[in-house]
Design an enzyme around this catalytic site. Sequence first.
Site, PDB file in Angstrom:
ATOM      1  N   GLU A   1       0.810  -1.361   0.002  1.00 59.93           N
ATOM      2  CA  GLU A   1       0.398  -0.148  -0.169  1.00 59.93           C
ATOM      3  C   GLU A   1       0.773   1.430  -0.077  1.00 59.93           C
ATOM      4  O   GLU A   1       0.018   2.552   1.006  1.00 59.93           O
ATOM      5  CB  GLU A   1      -1.181  -0.046   1.377  1.00 59.93           C
ATOM      6  CG  GLU A   1      -0.358  -0.235   2.350  1.00 59.93           C
ATOM      7  CD  GLU A   1      -0.133  -1.134   3.035  1.00 59.93           C
ATOM      8  OE1 GLU A   1       0.880  -1.688   4.405  1.00 59.93           O
ATOM      9  OE2 GLU A   1      -0.036  -2.211   2.361  1.00 59.93           O
TER      10      GLU A   1
ATOM     11  N   HIS B   1      -8.387  -3.828  -0.683  1.00 49.94           N
ATOM     12  CA  HIS B   1      -7.547  -4.123   0.101  1.00 49.94           C
ATOM     13  C   HIS B   1      -6.639  -2.854   0.230  1.00 49.94           C
ATOM     14  O   HIS B   1      -6.485  -2.572   1.131  1.00 49.94           O
ATOM     15  CB  HIS B   1      -7.208  -5.558   0.100  1.00 49.94           C
ATOM     16  CG  HIS B   1      -6.211  -5.641   1.648  1.00 49.94           C
ATOM     17  ND1 HIS B   1      -6.590  -6.105   2.859  1.00 49.94           N
ATOM     18  CD2 HIS B   1      -4.660  -5.389   1.288  1.00 49.94           C
ATOM     19  CE1 HIS B   1      -5.500  -6.213   3.001  1.00 49.94           C
ATOM     20  NE2 HIS B   1      -4.360  -5.889   3.097  1.00 49.94           N
ATOM     21  N   GLU B   2      -5.775  -2.520  -0.492  1.00 49.00           N
ATOM     22  CA  GLU B   2      -4.333  -1.730  -1.268  1.00 49.00           C
ATOM     23  C   GLU B   2      -5.083  -0.422  -0.652  1.00 49.00           C
ATOM     24  O   GLU B   2      -4.809   0.748  -0.242  1.00 49.00           O
ATOM     25  CB  GLU B   2      -4.175  -2.009  -1.619  1.00 49.00           C
ATOM     26  CG  GLU B   2      -2.878  -3.497  -2.594  1.00 49.00           C
ATOM     27  CD  GLU B   2      -2.726  -3.623  -0.627  1.00 49.00           C
ATOM     28  OE1 GLU B   2      -1.911  -3.067   0.273  1.00 49.00           O
ATOM     29  OE2 GLU B   2      -2.385  -5.028  -0.436  1.00 49.00           O
TER      30      GLU B   2
ATOM     31  N   HIS C   1      -5.780   0.311   2.664  1.00 53.56           N
ATOM     32  CA  HIS C   1      -4.863   0.553   3.912  1.00 53.56           C
ATOM     33  C   HIS C   1      -4.694   2.779   3.631  1.00 53.56           C
ATOM     34  O   HIS C   1      -3.899   3.140   4.647  1.00 53.56           O
ATOM     35  CB  HIS C   1      -3.859   0.314   2.979  1.00 53.56           C
ATOM     36  CG  HIS C   1      -3.274  -1.180   3.572  1.00 53.56           C
ATOM     37  ND1 HIS C   1      -3.143  -1.105   4.813  1.00 53.56           N
ATOM     38  CD2 HIS C   1      -3.243  -2.103   3.020  1.00 53.56           C
ATOM     39  CE1 HIS C   1      -2.787  -2.134   5.567  1.00 53.56           C
ATOM     40  NE2 HIS C   1      -3.035  -2.858   3.922  1.00 53.56           N
TER      41      HIS C   1
ATOM     42  N   GLU D   1      -3.919  -4.310   9.694  1.00 53.44           N
ATOM     43  CA  GLU D   1      -4.274  -5.722   8.699  1.00 53.44           C
ATOM     44  C   GLU D   1      -5.220  -6.071   8.766  1.00 53.44           C
ATOM     45  O   GLU D   1      -6.246  -6.491   8.034  1.00 53.44           O
ATOM     46  CB  GLU D   1      -3.372  -6.297   8.602  1.00 53.44           C
ATOM     47  CG  GLU D   1      -2.121  -5.968   7.881  1.00 53.44           C
ATOM     48  CD  GLU D   1      -1.951  -5.983   6.449  1.00 53.44           C
ATOM     49  OE1 GLU D   1      -3.262  -6.074   5.876  1.00 53.44           O
ATOM     50  OE2 GLU D   1      -1.380  -4.967   5.689  1.00 53.44           O
TER      51      GLU D   1
ATOM     52  N   ASP E   1       9.031 -10.171   9.851  1.00 54.92           N
ATOM     53  CA  ASP E   1       9.103 -10.918   8.949  1.00 54.92           C
ATOM     54  C   ASP E   1       8.818 -12.770   9.724  1.00 54.92           C
ATOM     55  O   ASP E   1       8.217 -13.188   8.910  1.00 54.92           O
ATOM     56  CB  ASP E   1      10.599 -10.812   8.471  1.00 54.92           C
ATOM     57  CG  ASP E   1      10.457  -9.893   7.174  1.00 54.92           C
ATOM     58  OD1 ASP E   1       9.564  -8.952   6.886  1.00 54.92           O
ATOM     59  OD2 ASP E   1      11.217  -9.839   6.952  1.00 54.92           O
TER      60      ASP E   1
ATOM     61  N   TYR F   1      -4.577 -10.399   9.614  1.00 53.80           N
ATOM     62  CA  TYR F   1      -4.818 -10.178   9.114  1.00 53.80           C
ATOM     63  C   TYR F   1      -7.001 -10.786   9.113  1.00 53.80           C
ATOM     64  O   TYR F   1      -7.757 -10.285   9.310  1.00 53.80           O
ATOM     65  CB  TYR F   1      -5.421 -10.712   7.731  1.00 53.80           C
ATOM     66  CG  TYR F   1      -3.409 -10.617   7.337  1.00 53.80           C
ATOM     67  CD1 TYR F   1      -3.984  -9.024   5.845  1.00 53.80           C
ATOM     68  CD2 TYR F   1      -2.478 -10.222   7.195  1.00 53.80           C
ATOM     69  CE1 TYR F   1      -2.753  -8.431   5.141  1.00 53.80           C
ATOM     70  CE2 TYR F   1      -1.594 -10.767   6.644  1.00 53.80           C
ATOM     71  CZ  TYR F   1      -1.233  -8.861   5.743  1.00 53.80           C
ATOM     72  OH  TYR F   1      -0.674  -8.346   4.709  1.00 53.80           O
TER      73      TYR F   1
END
Length: 628
Positions: free
Chosen positions: A288, A312-313, A316, A335, A397, A405
Amino acid sequence: MLNNMRLLSDLSTKTVRSPSRAMGALSPLDPSSYSRPELAIIKHISLSLNVDFDKHVLSGEATLNFDILADINELILDTSNLQIESIEEVGGSKLQYKLGDNLANFGSKLTILLPKQASSGEKIKIKIKYTTGPTASALQWLDAEQTSGKQHPYMFSQCQPIHARSILPCQDTPAVKFTYDAEVTAPEHFTVLMSALRGQVTANKTSFNQPMPLPSYLVAIAVGVLESRTLGPRSKVWSEKEEIERSAWEFAETERYLQAAEKLCGPYEWTQYDLLVLPPSFPYGGMENPCLTFVTPTLLAGDRSQADVIVHEIMHSWTGNLVTNRNFEHFWLNEGFTVFLERKVGASLINDSAEAKRSRDFHSLLGLQELSEAVETFGASSPLTNLVVDLNGIHPDDAFSRVPYEKGSLFLRYIEDLTGGPEVFDDFLRSYLTKYRKKSLDTDQFKAFLLDYFKDNDKLKKLDWDAWLYTSGMPPAIPDYDTTMTKAITALVAKLNGSVVTFSYKDVSSFTPHQLIHYLQQLIERPALPLEQLRAMGEEYKIIGNKNTEIWYRWLRLCARSKDESKLSEIFGFLNTNGRMKYVRPLYRDLYAWEEVRSQAIDNFLKNEKNMMHVTAYTLKKDLHLIE
């Protein structure tokens, strides 16, 4: 609900993958950042960068504007494998500095010594000349043959979660938001794009300005030989020329999505909303980056069925970019909110209200499937399946999964139902976005604002916050979703339990692409199908050769789980031409579980690792147990 209960009991028996902790928190506010923004905070950055495709480096200078918040003698920044040439105070002298030891995947602490004590309320401007490392974790440098056109190299970035420190010295924590401007020099005929408003382009120089404050992980750059097409009054799509017409068609409804998002969340504040279709090695479905969403070419399904990723993006732009998690322990605030809003806005695009609710619930059920697989992968007792995670000594990560999410979205849906439904909760959402606009927050702040807003709601007072936020495994409750769109799928799956199993295209001819995806995902959760059944199903249901990557990927997973050796070459071909972690990580895990081809899978990874972005290679090494 029975299926969900079965999942909950099954997951409790799985092996737990406990996170390994390298060290404690790097700083008081953010365990993943050395910086101390509570003492001095960056408000603006000016970048002047040169792109060197031969050496695979960016070089130039970053000018950082600080507001001093406490009496200090030094400034602390995050860096990762940056070669520092010099540091000076603008309008002053050169400054002494210390670069700490490099901590794998976290980088080094850069301590800049000030010539005299700086007092609270002062402003300081620091200029740092530097060069990135040729293996900067935020950058991928593609040779010409790795691109669609095969003629020119290409470079793009991915800074989330904490990789911005590998391309500029900064306070690499989402607690800090700054505006920025940039001038980038690149070879002639190359297009330079950034997460900012594009300004003047003269010969080989391009200027940019981002007047909205953003966190470091949203700084983005891409350089390639690109073309663009106009999608609407505030949107273009960019890609290599080989993909441009398909991209323009696939994303033609972007303005419609933007307007639907604004109807729920208020005005879009970032001015421009462009899309950049990247080469296949991009590790995510989308990123995003403000003004310029990065997307994977796997969205080019030819049927606009992957539009939910674009929605979705777009969402954001409010949750994540405008209102941001304070650190990545609270990633669900980015998220979970965005998935929740994505499904509300996606449903609002459907005129029939009953159909809209069914569609929203159907997508939520598909998300519930993905959540259950993520919990199964980590183990139901893993603390990384908590909604709020402890990242002391853990790289963000390593914690990345569908949990924030889907568990986050499910939690918000549960709260929405508890407080009286969308008619009541939508007003809360708008108040929340207004309250925390251009700010970063943590879960306690969200909780306090919610409880204050709904202070007269007795049901909310009984909500078990610990069970939702700090307990591992599946959520303590599942909303009462409408299962109308899943009934045909459930019945079709049940046919596989019969003594005689037959397949006919009529079984799936009325399915939407997402219903077929849901069906295949249910099969992944079951014991592997006998090979004869799987092949018959693939032929009759016309799954073989399907161009929708979401369908193709799940089909290949079923082939791997049924140990179809005839599909190995296709599976490896898919893995070697896709970098999207949503696809390659589960597929590699399936191959690792297939003992007879485990070494072949590892060899294939090692041979192709050089073509992957850092985050993809790093996580796959863990999946394949090459590192712990």
